[in-house]
Design an enzyme around this catalytic site. Structure first.
Site, PDB file in Angstrom:
ATOM      1  N   THR A   1     -10.010  15.818 -11.241  1.00 21.73           N
ATOM      2  CA  THR A   1     -11.020  15.748 -11.195  1.00 21.73           C
ATOM      3  C   THR A   1     -11.993  15.203 -12.338  1.00 21.73           C
ATOM      4  O   THR A   1     -13.328  14.347 -11.450  1.00 21.73           O
ATOM      5  CB  THR A   1     -11.514  17.475 -11.421  1.00 21.73           C
ATOM      6  OG1 THR A   1     -10.895  18.504 -10.865  1.00 21.73           O
ATOM      7  CG2 THR A   1     -12.926  17.393 -11.063  1.00 21.73           C
TER       8      THR A   1
ATOM      9  N   ASP B   1       3.038  23.826 -24.842  1.00 20.34           N
ATOM     10  CA  ASP B   1       2.386  23.329 -23.634  1.00 20.34           C
ATOM     11  C   ASP B   1       4.173  22.908 -23.076  1.00 20.34           C
ATOM     12  O   ASP B   1       3.851  22.339 -22.132  1.00 20.34           O
ATOM     13  CB  ASP B   1       1.159  22.765 -23.322  1.00 20.34           C
ATOM     14  CG  ASP B   1       1.180  23.116 -21.878  1.00 20.34           C
ATOM     15  OD1 ASP B   1       2.420  23.456 -21.062  1.00 20.34           O
ATOM     16  OD2 ASP B   1       0.460  22.404 -21.577  1.00 20.34           O
TER      17      ASP B   1
END
Length: 565
Positions: free
Chosen positions: A295, A423
Site C-alpha cells: 500500500t 519477527d
C-alpha cells in the site's frame, strides 16, 4: 532412505516401540521400529532418546516367528551409578525371544541423590543360527534424574556421606521423629494448598474479566476491518494436533538449558542520525524493476555506484526499499527505525542496510541493501510449491534443512550482539541461487505481507501466528521467543511457504496455544524434524532449546540425510 535398514538378523524378528510408548517419550503417535521382520533400523538405534524425570519405565514390543528358538542375552550400562541404580527388566537377562507378540519393560531407577542426566545403554545380543553367532542391538536412552531434598534429612539422626546409608533401616527414635515430622509437614501442605487454590481462583476471575473486555474490543476492530477478514477466510485449512502435549518438554533433543540476553533498543535514537553515517548521493542510485509493492512500501532492484579501495568506481547490484507519498510521517519513522535494526552487522547470514539516501528532504528516503539472486525467501518457496520454477528448484529435505541451519547461524550472531529479532519468518529472509540465506529486518513486511500481521485491538500490527505465548500475552521477547518463531519458520520451509494457523482467528490464537494445540506435521516432513518444531513450541520458555542445541541437532540430521539421499 531405504539404505538405513540393513538385513543383519534373521527375517523372523521384530522389535519396536508402539505408538503409545512413542507418544510418551516423543509426543508423536507413531511406531518406532528398531527391527522390522529382521531388518535393523540403524538410523533409529543411533538416536539417544531422552526420558523425562517423571518416566521411570520404558516398554519394548517384540516377537519371533522363527520355528527354532531364538536365544537372547541382555545387559545394562549406566554412565553415572551415583545418580541411577542399574536398570532392571521384567524378563530374565537370558532367555528366548517370545513367539507371541509381547511387551517387556525396563525400569530406570534414579537414586534421587543428585541432579544428573544419565546415559543408559540397553545392550541386547540375539543368537540367529548358533550359540556362536550373535547380533548386537544397543538402545540408548538419556534419563533425567532429580535430587530429592528429603532423602537423608531425618530429624534427630546423623547424616552419612555414604550413599548406601540412605537405605539403612531407621531406628525406633527415627521412626517417632519421622511420624511427628510427617504430621507437621502434612498440615503445612494443606495450608499451602488452600492458599494456592485461593490465588488461582482470583487469577482466573481476573483473567476472565480481562478476556471479556479484550474480546469485545477486538470484535469491534475486527468488524471494521473487512478486508483483513476476507483474507483470512480465503486461506487454506491448517489442521491442529489435538494430541500435542500442553507443555512439550524438548523430547528428541538432548540437555536443554536456557539463558536470556538483553535486546538492543534503538528507539530512543533518531534513525536519521544513524543512517546519516552511511548516506550517499541520490544520483549514485538507479532504480530498476519493482520486486515487491504494498500500500505504501516498495522494493526495487537497482544499482549504486560505489568506490573500491583504489578509488575507482564500479556499479553494484542492490535492493532498494522506499515508501510512497501516501505514507504518513509516523509510518516513515517506523520504516527508518526498523531499517536500522541490523545496521553495521557483518555476517554471511545477515543482510544489513548498506547505504541510505535521505536527501533532499522533500523526497522519500531510499534504503539500500545487498541483492540476492532469488530475493524474498517466502516468495521463492511459494514459487517452488506452485511449480513455477524449473527442476533446479525442486527442493528436497536436505536442502530445506540446510537453509534452516543458516537461519540458526544468523540468529546466533544477532543474539551474541544482544539483539532479539522479534519477527523471525521466511518473509524476513533472502535467498541466493545456491540456497545461501540471509536474515534481513522486518521493514515494510507489514505492508508487503498484510496477511501475516494482525491487530488485536491495541493499534499494533503483530505477527500473531509466529509469536510465542509470552510475546502474545505480555509482549515479552527474548531468545526463547525467537526459538518459537524459528519453529514456525521451519514449518514454513517444510511446507514451501504455506500460512501457519491459516483458519484460526487471530483473536483466538492465545487460547488455542494455551490449550495445547499446535500446527500439524507437514506432509513428507520427517518425524525427527517435526520433533524439533514441537520442542520450539513448549509453553514454558525455559523448556525450549537454545539455538546452539538446535544447530547441533539439525547438523546431525543434515549429515544423516546426506548418507541416504
Amino acid at each position: 532412505m531405504a539404505s538405513e535398514w540393513l538385513y543383519l538378523v534373521d527375517s523372523h524378528l521384530s522389535l519396536y516401540m508402539d505408538s503409545e510408548e512413542t507418544y510418551k517419550l516423543l509426543g508423536i503417535t507413531a511406531e518406532l521400529s528398531y527391527v522390522r521382520n529382521g531388518i535393523i533400523n540403524h538410523h533409529a538405534l543411533s538416536f539417544n532418546l531422552p526420558v523425562a524425570t517423571e518416566i521411570n519405565e520404558i516398554h519394548f514390543t517384540w516377537q519371533s516367528t522363527k520355528r527354532d528358538s531364538m536365544p537372547y542375552k541382555m545387559q545394562f550400562f549406566v554412565s553415572n551409578p551415583q545418580a541411577m541404580n542399574k536398570p532392571t527388566a521384567n524378563i530374565s537377562n537370558n532367555g528366548l525371544v517370545p513367539t507371541k507378540l509381547s511387551v517387556f519393560k525396563v525400569k530406570l531407577p534414579c537414586t534421587n541423590l543428585l541432579n544428573a542426566e544419565v546415559d543408559v545403554n540397553i545392550q541386547m545380543n540375539i543368537s540367529i543360527f548358533s550359540s556362536s553367532n550373535w547380533t548386537g542391538l544397543n538402545f540408548k536412552r538419556r534419563k533425567i534424574c532429580r535430587k530429592d531434598p528429603t532423602i537423608g534429612l531425618r530429624s534427630g539422626s546423623s547424616y552419612s556421606s555414604d550413599p548406601h546409608s540412605f537405605f539403612a533401616a531407621p531406628s525406633d527414635s527415627d521412626k517417632v521423629n519421622n511420624i511427628n515430622s510427617s504430621t507437621y509437614l502434612f498440615y503445612i501442605a494443606v495450608g499451602c494448598a488452600c492458599v494456592i487454590i485461593l490465588l488461582i481462583a482470583l487469577a482466573v476471575t481476573a483473567y476472565y474479566l480481562n478476556s471479556q473486555k479484550a474480546s469485545a474490543k477486538g470484535y469491534a476492530d475486527k468488524m471494521s476491518d473487512t478486508s483483513s477478514s476476507q483474507a483470512l477466510t480465503q486461506q487454506s485449512q491448517t489442521f491442529l494436533r489435538a494430541d500435542t502435549p500442553n507443555n512439550t518438554t524438548g523430547s528428541g533433543l538432548p540437555n536443554f538449558r536456557h539463558g536470556i540476553c538483553i535486546p538492543m533498543d534503538t528507539k530512543g535514537t533518531d534513525p536519521r542520525l544513524l543512517l546519516e553515517e552511511i548516506s550517499i548521493e541520490r544520483n549514485r542510485i538507479t532504480l530498476g524493476e519493482i520486486l515487491l509493492e504494498g500500500t505504501f512500501g516498495q522494493i526495487y532492484c537497482g544499482t549504486i555506484i560505489t568506490e573500491d579501495e583504489k578509488g575507482g568506481e564500479f556499479e553494484q547490484e542492490v535492493f532498494i526499499k522506499t515508501i510512497t507519498d501516501q505514507a504518513r510521517s509516523d509510518q516513515t519513522q517506523v520504516f527508518l527505525q526498523e531499517c536500522c535494526m541490523l545496521k553495521g552487522l557483518i555476517h554471511e547470514n545477515i543482510n544489513p542496510v548498506l547505504a541510505a539516501c535521505l536527501t533532499p528532504p522533500d523526497q522519500q528516503p531510499l534504503i539500500v541493501f545487498h541483492a540476492t539472486s532469488e530475493g524474498n525467501l517466502k516468495k521463492f518457496l511459494q514459487k517452488c510449491r506452485m511449480s513455477e520454477c524449473g527442476s533446479h528448484y525442486a527442493l528436497n529435505t536436505q536442502q530445506l534443512v540446510y537453509m534452516a541451519i543458516q537461519i540458526i547461524r544468523g540468529v546466533q550472531f544477532l543474539h551474541r550482539k544482544k539483539i532479539v529479532h522479534k519477527d523471525l519468518a521466511t518473509r524476513n529472509c533472502l535467498v541466493d541461487s545456491d540456497l545461501g540465506l540471509k536474515i534481513t529486518d522486518n521493514s515494510l513486511s507489514r505492508d508487503l505481507f498484510p496477511n501475516d500481521y494482525n491487530c488485536l485491538g491495541d493499534n499494533e500490527n503483530r505477527p500473531v501466528k509466529w509469536l510465542s505465548i509470552e510475546a502474545l500475552l505480555t509482549h515479552r521477547f527474548s531468545p526463547a521467543s525467537d526459538v518459537w518463531a524459528f519453529g514456525v519458520t521451519l514449518w514454513e520451509l517444510m511446507t514451501l511457504g504455506q500460512q501457519p494457523y491459516a483458519d484460526i482467528d487471530p483473536f483466538e490464537m492465545s487460547a488455542y496455544l494455551q490449550e495445547g494445540y499446535r500446527i500439524a506435521q507437514p506432509i513428507n516432513c520427517p518425524d525427527e524434524l517435526f520433533s524439533v518444531m514441537a520442542c520450539c513450541w513448549a509453553i514454558s520458555f525455559e523448556e525450549r532449546p537454545k539455538f546452539s542445541q538446535l544447530l547441533v541437532c539439525l547438523q546431525d540430521f543434515y549429515t544423516a540425510l546426506g548418507r541416504y539421499i
